[in-house]
Design a protein around this motif. Structure first.
Motif, PDB file in Angstrom:
ATOM      1  N   MET A   1      22.179  23.772  16.079  1.00 44.67           N
ATOM      2  CA  MET A   1      21.087  23.106  16.526  1.00 44.67           C
ATOM      3  C   MET A   1      20.988  21.647  15.939  1.00 44.67           C
ATOM      4  O   MET A   1      21.567  21.449  14.775  1.00 44.67           O
ATOM      5  CB  MET A   1      19.581  23.739  16.090  1.00 44.67           C
ATOM      6  N   ASN A   2      20.552  20.725  16.745  1.00 46.45           N
ATOM      7  CA  ASN A   2      20.509  19.493  15.964  1.00 46.45           C
ATOM      8  C   ASN A   2      19.486  19.275  14.619  1.00 46.45           C
ATOM      9  O   ASN A   2      18.436  20.008  14.808  1.00 46.45           O
ATOM     10  CB  ASN A   2      19.656  18.477  17.256  1.00 46.45           C
ATOM     11  N   ARG A   3      20.025  18.340  13.763  1.00 48.83           N
ATOM     12  CA  ARG A   3      19.415  18.363  12.604  1.00 48.83           C
ATOM     13  C   ARG A   3      18.025  17.891  12.662  1.00 48.83           C
ATOM     14  O   ARG A   3      16.830  18.562  11.981  1.00 48.83           O
ATOM     15  CB  ARG A   3      20.221  17.272  11.601  1.00 48.83           C
ATOM     16  N   THR A   4      17.820  17.220  13.538  1.00 48.01           N
ATOM     17  CA  THR A   4      16.426  16.524  13.919  1.00 48.01           C
ATOM     18  C   THR A   4      15.230  17.743  14.289  1.00 48.01           C
ATOM     19  O   THR A   4      14.217  17.827  13.492  1.00 48.01           O
ATOM     20  CB  THR A   4      16.309  15.580  14.958  1.00 48.01           C
ATOM     21  N   MET A   5      15.888  18.593  15.024  1.00 47.84           N
ATOM     22  CA  MET A   5      15.106  19.789  15.572  1.00 47.84           C
ATOM     23  C   MET A   5      14.801  20.926  14.410  1.00 47.84           C
ATOM     24  O   MET A   5      13.753  21.219  13.910  1.00 47.84           O
ATOM     25  CB  MET A   5      16.000  20.664  16.644  1.00 47.84           C
ATOM     26  N   ILE A   6      15.779  20.873  13.500  1.00 49.06           N
ATOM     27  CA  ILE A   6      15.316  21.767  12.266  1.00 49.06           C
ATOM     28  C   ILE A   6      14.346  21.157  11.242  1.00 49.06           C
ATOM     29  O   ILE A   6      13.446  21.668  10.817  1.00 49.06           O
ATOM     30  CB  ILE A   6      16.736  22.079  11.570  1.00 49.06           C
ATOM     31  N   THR A   7      14.379  19.664  11.201  1.00 47.23           N
ATOM     32  CA  THR A   7      13.522  19.194  10.231  1.00 47.23           C
ATOM     33  C   THR A   7      12.245  19.156  10.834  1.00 47.23           C
ATOM     34  O   THR A   7      11.012  19.685  10.138  1.00 47.23           O
ATOM     35  CB  THR A   7      13.877  17.825  10.218  1.00 47.23           C
ATOM     36  N   ALA A   8      12.043  19.172  12.119  1.00 42.81           N
ATOM     37  CA  ALA A   8      10.915  18.902  12.786  1.00 42.81           C
ATOM     38  C   ALA A   8       9.990  20.465  12.938  1.00 42.81           C
ATOM     39  O   ALA A   8       8.807  20.617  12.504  1.00 42.81           O
ATOM     40  CB  ALA A   8      10.638  18.435  14.147  1.00 42.81           C
ATOM     41  N   THR A   9      10.936  21.511  13.236  1.00 41.05           N
ATOM     42  CA  THR A   9      10.152  22.933  13.490  1.00 41.05           C
ATOM     43  C   THR A   9       9.936  23.380  11.952  1.00 41.05           C
ATOM     44  O   THR A   9       9.071  24.158  11.917  1.00 41.05           O
ATOM     45  CB  THR A   9      11.272  23.712  14.138  1.00 41.05           C
ATOM     46  N   ASN A  10      10.711  22.836  10.918  1.00 39.62           N
ATOM     47  CA  ASN A  10      10.452  23.350   9.646  1.00 39.62           C
ATOM     48  C   ASN A  10       8.888  22.868   9.200  1.00 39.62           C
ATOM     49  O   ASN A  10       8.077  23.343   8.441  1.00 39.62           O
ATOM     50  CB  ASN A  10      11.200  22.824   8.472  1.00 39.62           C
ATOM     51  N   THR A  11       8.468  21.603   9.773  1.00 39.95           N
ATOM     52  CA  THR A  11       7.221  21.183   9.550  1.00 39.95           C
ATOM     53  C   THR A  11       6.213  21.505  10.533  1.00 39.95           C
ATOM     54  O   THR A  11       4.915  21.558  10.101  1.00 39.95           O
ATOM     55  CB  THR A  11       7.238  19.545   9.520  1.00 39.95           C
ATOM     56  N   LEU A  12       6.523  21.703  11.685  1.00 37.76           N
ATOM     57  CA  LEU A  12       5.433  22.177  12.609  1.00 37.76           C
ATOM     58  C   LEU A  12       4.500  23.400  12.329  1.00 37.76           C
ATOM     59  O   LEU A  12       3.420  23.489  12.300  1.00 37.76           O
ATOM     60  CB  LEU A  12       6.082  22.364  14.132  1.00 37.76           C
ATOM     61  N   GLY A  13       5.227  24.495  11.737  1.00 41.02           N
ATOM     62  CA  GLY A  13       4.589  25.580  11.356  1.00 41.02           C
ATOM     63  C   GLY A  13       3.522  25.127  10.144  1.00 41.02           C
ATOM     64  O   GLY A  13       2.263  25.909  10.090  1.00 41.02           O
TER      65      GLY A  13
END
Length: 281
Positions: A1-13
């Protein structure tokens, strides 16, 4: 998974949890004695890549290497214990605590048994005792018994003519025949409100595992008995409003929504970038 996706999904929740807290505050803006909660964010661990061959670079103002974040999370959800405004009701069973560290003691019964809880809601009522209709019990709006300084329910005998609450939290019940009964309300002073848990129904309680944390009950709160009752400040015929500021909560909610949209957009952009890369032949 793209690093940007990981960073964003960690914060969304975590942002969703922050919006839930704000929504809970707004929904209790009319709840007597309610204390709002406020959440604070901290960055998650940052990963550093040391890609610099030279340790000293003339004129460089930033640290060496590349630092990539992994998102943010709620580090603390804090109970704001500030005093709410006092509104006069003229009802003799309404009582407002005029110091922000004071709480009434009430008894709650559930599937796990009976336990003592704390509340700032002083809208009391009188309910007949089930096994003796000639006795009246002082209860909260939810029907929970209000306790005296010895952790006993306050039960008044006979036909009540008048009820008077003193500034020091003493209840005087005068009957039609002239007899008087005196009770000292069970009131505590909370030293560390952040160690209390919100149980629901506008009640707070001690954490279930506070003894495992190496914390004693007297480190969290103090029962105001004897000479300590001089520290009580009670206002009969009034209620404390919620300390929720609607304008602040709406501003915080809009900021959280914008942050949520930004992180969601980051996921979309990262997905589009991966689509472009996969489409290269």
């Amino acid at each position: 998974m793209n690093r940007t996706m990981i960073t964003a999904t960690n914060t969304l929740g975590q942002l969703q949890h922050k919006m839930d807290i704000i929504g809970h505050n707004i929904s209790n803006i009319q709840t007597n004695g309610y204390k709002r909660k406020e959440s604070y964010f901290n960055d998650l661990l940052v990963q550093e890549f040391k890609n610099q061959k030279q340790e000293n670079e003339t004129g460089r103002l930033t640290p060496l290497g590349i630092r990539q974040g992994t998102g943010a999370r709620i580090s603390q959800s804090q109970l704001i214990n500030s005093q709410g405004s006092i509104k006069s009701t003229g009802r003799n069973l309404d009582n407002a605590l005029e110091k922000e560290d004071l709480y009434f003691r009430v008894r709650v019964s559930d599937d796990k048994g009976e336990d003592t809880r704390f509340t700032r809601d002083g809208a009391f009522h009188l309910n007949p005792v089930s096994n003796n209709p000639e006795q009246m019990m002082l209860v909260t709006g939810k029907g929970y018994p209000v306790l005296d300084e010895n952790d006993n329910p306050i039960i008044i005998d006979g036909s009540i003519k008048n009820l008077t609450f003193s500034k020091e939290g003493q209840l005087t019940a005068e009957a039609d025949n002239g007899n008087r009964q005196i009770f000292n309300l069970g009131i505590i002073s909370v030293k560390k409100p952040q160690l209390l848990e919100q149980i629901g129904e506008n009640l707070l309680g001690l954490p279930a595992n506070f003894d495992q944390l190496g914390i004693k009950e007297e480190d969290i709160l103090t029962s105001l008995t004897g000479g300590l009752r001089e520290g009580i400040s009670l206002n009969q015929g009034a209620l404390e409003s919620s300390n929720v500021d609607l304008s602040k909560e709406m501003t915080d909610l809009m900021n959280a929504q914008r942050q949520y949209q930004f992180n969601a957009k980051s996921v979309t952009m990262a997905d589009q970038m991966l689509g472009l890369i996969n489409g290269i032949r």
